[in-house]
Design a protein around this motif. Structure first.
Motif, PDB file in Angstrom:
ATOM      1  N   LEU B  76       0.125  -1.380   0.538  1.00 14.75           N
ATOM      2  CA  LEU B  76       0.058   0.152  -0.279  1.00 14.75           C
ATOM      3  C   LEU B  76       0.860   0.996   0.302  1.00 14.75           C
ATOM      4  CD1 LEU B  76      -3.003  -0.993   2.844  1.00 14.75           C
ATOM      5  CD2 LEU B  76      -3.086  -0.670  -0.335  1.00 14.75           C
ATOM      6  N   GLY B  77       1.850   1.164   0.943  1.00 17.47           N
ATOM      7  CA  GLY B  77       3.334   2.523   0.705  1.00 17.47           C
ATOM      8  C   GLY B  77       3.405   2.544  -0.350  1.00 17.47           C
ATOM      9  N   MET B  80       1.626   4.280  -3.230  1.00 20.88           N
ATOM     10  CA  MET B  80       1.545   5.666  -3.498  1.00 20.88           C
ATOM     11  C   MET B  80       2.627   6.728  -4.032  1.00 20.88           C
ATOM     12  SD  MET B  80      -0.510   7.652  -0.996  1.00 20.88           S
ATOM     13  CE  MET B  80      -1.165   7.723   0.800  1.00 20.88           C
ATOM     14  N   SER B  92      -2.971   5.563  -6.472  1.00 21.45           N
ATOM     15  CA  SER B  92      -2.550   5.809  -5.109  1.00 21.45           C
ATOM     16  C   SER B  92      -3.752   6.075  -4.634  1.00 21.45           C
ATOM     17  CB  SER B  92      -1.782   7.139  -5.238  1.00 21.45           C
ATOM     18  OG  SER B  92      -3.002   7.861  -5.644  1.00 21.45           O
ATOM     19  N   ARG B  93      -5.021   6.129  -5.362  1.00 22.36           N
ATOM     20  CA  ARG B  93      -6.338   6.479  -4.191  1.00 22.36           C
ATOM     21  C   ARG B  93      -6.661   4.991  -3.493  1.00 22.36           C
ATOM     22  NH1 ARG B  93      -9.798   7.964  -9.226  1.00 22.36           N
ATOM     23  NH2 ARG B  93      -9.274   5.582 -10.185  1.00 22.36           N
ATOM     24  N   ILE B  94      -5.306   3.816  -3.453  1.00 23.85           N
ATOM     25  CA  ILE B  94      -5.846   2.757  -2.793  1.00 23.85           C
ATOM     26  C   ILE B  94      -5.708   2.811  -2.054  1.00 23.85           C
ATOM     27  CG2 ILE B  94      -5.947   0.082  -2.922  1.00 23.85           C
ATOM     28  CD1 ILE B  94      -5.649  -0.047  -6.714  1.00 23.85           C
ATOM     29  N   PRO B  95      -4.508   3.178  -1.471  1.00 25.03           N
ATOM     30  CA  PRO B  95      -4.030   2.926   0.104  1.00 25.03           C
ATOM     31  C   PRO B  95      -5.240   4.728   0.818  1.00 25.03           C
ATOM     32  CG  PRO B  95      -1.851   3.895  -1.263  1.00 25.03           C
ATOM     33  CD  PRO B  95      -3.357   2.991  -2.246  1.00 25.03           C
ATOM     34  N   ILE B  96      -5.011   5.198   0.137  1.00 22.41           N
ATOM     35  CA  ILE B  96      -6.053   6.650   1.079  1.00 22.41           C
ATOM     36  C   ILE B  96      -7.242   6.406   1.069  1.00 22.41           C
ATOM     37  CG2 ILE B  96      -7.535   8.483  -0.263  1.00 22.41           C
ATOM     38  CD1 ILE B  96      -4.975   9.684  -1.727  1.00 22.41           C
ATOM     39  N   ALA B  97      -7.870   5.251   0.402  1.00 20.68           N
ATOM     40  CA  ALA B  97      -9.116   4.509   0.508  1.00 20.68           C
ATOM     41  C   ALA B  97      -8.485   3.585   1.674  1.00 20.68           C
ATOM     42  CB  ALA B  97      -9.893   3.570  -0.607  1.00 20.68           C
ATOM     43  N   PHE B  98      -7.847   2.663   1.587  1.00 22.56           N
ATOM     44  CA  PHE B  98      -7.845   2.177   2.802  1.00 22.56           C
ATOM     45  C   PHE B  98      -7.659   2.872   4.407  1.00 22.56           C
ATOM     46  CE2 PHE B  98      -4.766   0.660   5.796  1.00 22.56           C
ATOM     47  CZ  PHE B  98      -5.095  -0.915   6.950  1.00 22.56           C
ATOM     48  N   VAL B  99      -6.868   3.610   4.442  1.00 29.62           N
ATOM     49  CA  VAL B  99      -6.386   5.211   5.450  1.00 29.62           C
ATOM     50  C   VAL B  99      -8.107   5.488   5.948  1.00 29.62           C
ATOM     51  CG1 VAL B  99      -4.285   4.910   5.694  1.00 29.62           C
ATOM     52  CG2 VAL B  99      -5.664   6.684   4.900  1.00 29.62           C
TER      53      VAL B  99
END
Lengths: 212, 201, 427
Positions: B76-77, B80, B92-99
């Protein structure tokens, strides 16, 4: 498929639901999920930090290149950053960890960062006075009420207050315990409900502005 | 006592003065201190991240504990970094969606706990005028936060009471903090007068 | 009778003096000075496993004694759980700690023994006790000190629970609240119009952005020092979305200095999306949403400097703020910017109220994004929050009325009712 908002919204929904459910399940792996997700956040943030550094240092490099008005200070920033990282690496090699007491890295922390931080913090002594002065001049009911309570509580907590009247510290205590507490709880209840609203809007995908 | 001969104390003292010069107006000394603080603190932050995150939370678990779960946030990092490349930056929307999901999800039960605690604390464990005032204060403050009713008539009057409670609370918090802030300033002055100039002990 | 007692005492003294030199234990068969003291063990309920709770009951006379708890597992390994606990503390937990993970393993039988002593337990004695596989219940003497060994507990097995029963009230209210939210969502879908009251600071957003544009100044949006996992930060990001849409419509510039890199990247997404929605993706500049530093006062210094140099016409402070709140707000005021602030930190709100033109207090800030984009689905969640407020008010009033009957009129029934109510609220 990945380009749409569908998958990110589903990820948000799924992650959110797992977090909620795990509150009720102490069994592994659910019981540790809060701890795990915070660790994960810090890992993701660690990587994103490079994006941050790229953003900040990039900006100042551009200023330097363009010879902007404040280019000299941009140079100071870049040197400060580079020097700290380099000293950190050297001292890690020397002592095994940069955070050793003898390392220059610790010196940077103690003699640059700490005084700068605590002086910035202490500016509040002036700012709080000017803010109070403004409240004093506002002359509307709310501001006056705020200021009068502030003065009573401030006096009630210093020896001078006791000299003015022995009831002042007691009255201060009462203000803190009764009306202050009541409003704080009311605001707190509102905040919890508001947080629930925000969370539900996001988990259900009603609010999706954080995805472009 | 005499003026300090310690090089590091001099640095700390001059930087302290440079920050205080901001109170007069924005000037080159403040700018110098400000940019330096930002630059150094970000360099320091990187080192902390390296030590606390990369080594402690990624490298050690992966290499010594064989904890391969760490690969997920690692991936995920890395996603980014897709922001560096325009044509894949949407990843990068995937890690953002996760957090964001984790943050909102965790907040639901914790908001509940907070809600319960606040209601519990409002329950009058003894009967006195204070308990009554607290009940009135909590309810009128809540009425102030009513959004789907216009604040007119009775509701308007109660919400006025609510805002009065809120202002008293803010004033109390304000007054409570003043002396703490003044003592921070005294602390810096003490450093300048005693550690640096050696005027007072 | 007297003779026999004297003889016994003489015998005791003799034996003590004989054995005290060589650190060994003496068992005193018929002496039970600690009658009424016994320990029990049980699995800690509602936990994730690896935890056993040891409780003891004792007569008041033993209040000031010390208790050491030993553990024996089914394979005969002994270990010390805790030493020198005050008897009055009533309970100790045998759980994993950060330094020593998984000391207790699920599914294994453990037996616990308590050692009661008047003084702090001797290190040598502890070592001897650890060696012994089983100690008979009774009083012993070691180096002139007497101590009492309890009988061993029954086998205790720790296990992880699949459901935390103590959180049932929360689960029930979660279900009720979910229904309330879904009910209002359906209502909104069916086209019912929902009302939202005026929120002062938010009507000023348009004015603030407009005035900045007229003066040719940028807008500054400060998200504070929270992370994306903090709800106030998320709320701040949703407000940012509405504000930047206005900014794009006015074709002006928005600066977002950030504290956390993940917040920065998310803010970039938010602003980009808002500009696209407003039909001006060309105006979006990623570099306007920049990172400052993750140092609280470094951030304050950096943002202050940026304010002094960029002179924004409007400053938004929306998010999680701590001590830096007033440093930022006072600097913003000094450059003459219109300031609209909002946070959930009650300790910082007074400073915002004093230094800013408009302040969104707590829930107002959470509701702001809905106010700025009055979509029916969004409004429905606000209506649900309000209905819950009514529930809470009724609950508080009910609690107060019950307490009048319980404590004022001393009616037993109401006392019970009050206790039940208070217990249900304790999570």
């Amino acid at each position: 498929m990945l380009k749409g908002k569908g998958i990110p919204i589903f990820i948000t929904f799924l992650t959110g639901m797992i977090m909620i459910i795990s509150f009720f399940i102490p069994h592994k792996p659910f019981g540790d999920i809060e701890k795990i997700s915070l660790t994960w956040y810090s890992i993701i943030a660690g990587f994103t930090m490079l994006l941050g550094v790229d953003s900040l240092i990039g900006m100042h490099f551009r200023k330097l290149k363009r010879k902007d008005e404040n280019w000299f200070f941009s140079l100071v920033l870049i040197i400060g950053f580079t020097a700290t990282v380099v000293v950190g690496i050297i001292e890690t090699v020397r002592f095994g960890t940069a955070f050793d007491e003898r390392s220059y890295f610790t010196y940077i922390y103690n003699y640059f960062i700490v005084p700068l931080q605590s002086t910035m913090f202490s500016l509040l002594a002036f700012f709080i006075a000017s803010a109070a002065y403004r409240a004093f001049r506002a002359r509307n009911f709310d501001a006056t009420l705020l200021l009068i309570t502030a003065i009573i509580v401030m006096l009630g907590r210093v020896p001078l207050g006791e000299q003015i009247s022995p009831y002042l510290p007691k009255f201060t205590e009462w203000i803190m315990q009764v009306p202050q507490m009541a409003a704080k709880r009311g605001i707190g209840l509102g905040i919890s409900l508001g947080a629930l609203g925000v969370s539900i809007r996001i988990i259900l995908g009603i609010e999706r502005s954080y995805l472009s | 006592m005499a003026i300090s001969t310690n090089f590091w104390i001099w640095i700390a003292a001059l930087l302290t003065l440079a920050i205080y010069s901001f109170l007069y107006k924005d000037n080159p000394f403040y700018k110098f201190a400000e940019y330096l603080l930002v630059g150094i603190s970000i360099g320091y932050g990187i080192s902390i991240y390296w030590h606390n995150t990369i080594i402690t939370k990624v490298y050690n678990p992966l290499v010594y504990d064989k904890n391969f779960l760490v690969l997920i946030p690692l991936l995920l990092g890395l996603l980014m970094f897709s922001r560096f490349f325009k044509n894949v930056s949407y990843l990068s929307r995937i890690p953002i969606a996760f957090v964001v999901g984790a943050g909102t999800g965790l907040s639901v039960p914790s908001s509940f706990e907070f809600l319960f605690k606040q209601i519990y604390a409002t329950m009058p464990l003894k009967l006195d005028i204070g308990s009554l005032i607290i009940v009135v204060g909590v309810i009128s403050t809540l009425v102030y936060f009513f959004f789907s009713l216009e604040h007119k008539g009775f509701v308007g009057k109660v919400s006025k009471v609510g805002i009065t409670f809120i202002m008293v609370a803010f004033g109390a918090a304000f007054g409570y903090t003043i002396m703490a802030r003044v003592s921070l300033f005294i602390g810096r002055i003490q450093f300048l007068l005693s550690d640096w100039l050696g005027i007072i002990k | 009778m007297l003779k026999r007692t004297l003889l016994l005492i003489l015998f005791l003294i003799l034996s003590i003096s004989l054995f005290s030199e060589n650190d060994s234990l003496i068992f005193l068969e018929n002496q039970f000075p600690c009658e009424g003291f016994y320990i029990t063990g049980r699995d800690i309920p509602n936990d994730g496993g690896s935890g056993i709770e040891i409780n003891w009951s004792f007569p008041d006379s033993l209040d000031n004694c010390f208790l050491t708890v030993l553990r024996r597992d089914e394979f005969g390994n002994n270990s010390v759980v805790a030493t020198d606990l005050l008897v009055s503390s009533k309970q100790v937990r045998d759980v994993s700690s950060d330094e020593e993970p998984s000391r207790v393993k699920d599914g294994i039988k453990y037996y616990y023994t308590g050692i009661l002593s008047k003084k702090i337990i001797d290190e040598n004695l502890l070592n001897i006790l650890k060696e012994k596989s089983y100690l008979k219940n009774g009083t012993y003497i070691f180096n002139n000190d007497t101590f009492y060994v309890t009988s061993e507990t029954d086998a205790v097995i720790s296990k992880a629970s699949w459901f935390n029963l103590s959180r049932i009230p929360v689960l029930i209210s979660l279900i009720i609240i979910a229904f309330v939210f879904l009910y209002y969502l359906n209502l909104a879908k069916s086209g019912k119009e929902l009302y939202i009251r005026k929120i002062n600071g938010l009507d000023a957003v348009e004015e603030a952005v407009g005035r900045s544009t007229e003066m040719g100044k940028p807008i500054m949006y400060i998200l504070g020092i929270g992370y994306v996992t903090d709800i106030p930060t998320i709320a701040g990001l949703t407000i940012l979305s509405r504000v930047s849409k206005k900014v794009a419509e006015y074709e002006t510039k928005i600066l977002v200095p950030s504290y956390d890199p993940v917040v920065m990247t998310t803010a970039q997404e938010v602003v980009k999306e808002a500009f696209t929605e407003a039909g001006r993706p060309d105006l979006y500049n990623k570099n306007d949403i920049m990172y400052i530093t993750q140092d609280q006062f470094g951030y304050a210094a950096g943002v202050d400097g940026m304010m002094m140099r960029e002179k924004p016409g409007a400053v938004f402070l929306q998010g999680l703020f701590f001590a830096e709140s007033l440093i930022l707000a006072e600097t913003g005021h000094s450059i003459g910017a219109i300031q609209i602030s909002g946070t959930t930190e009650t300790a910082q709100l007074p400073f915002f109220v004093a230094a800013c033109d408009y302040t969104l207090i707590g829930e107002e800030m959470m509701a702001a994004s809905v106010y700025l984009q009055k979509e029916p689905m969004m409004l429905s969640s606000i209506a649900a929050e309000d209905l819950l407020k009514v529930f809470i008010m009724l609950l508080i009033i009910a609690g107060f009325v019950i307490s009048i009957f319980a404590f004022g009129f001393n009616i037993g029934l109401f006392k019970n009712l009050f206790d039940h109510l208070v217990n249900a609220l304790q999570v």
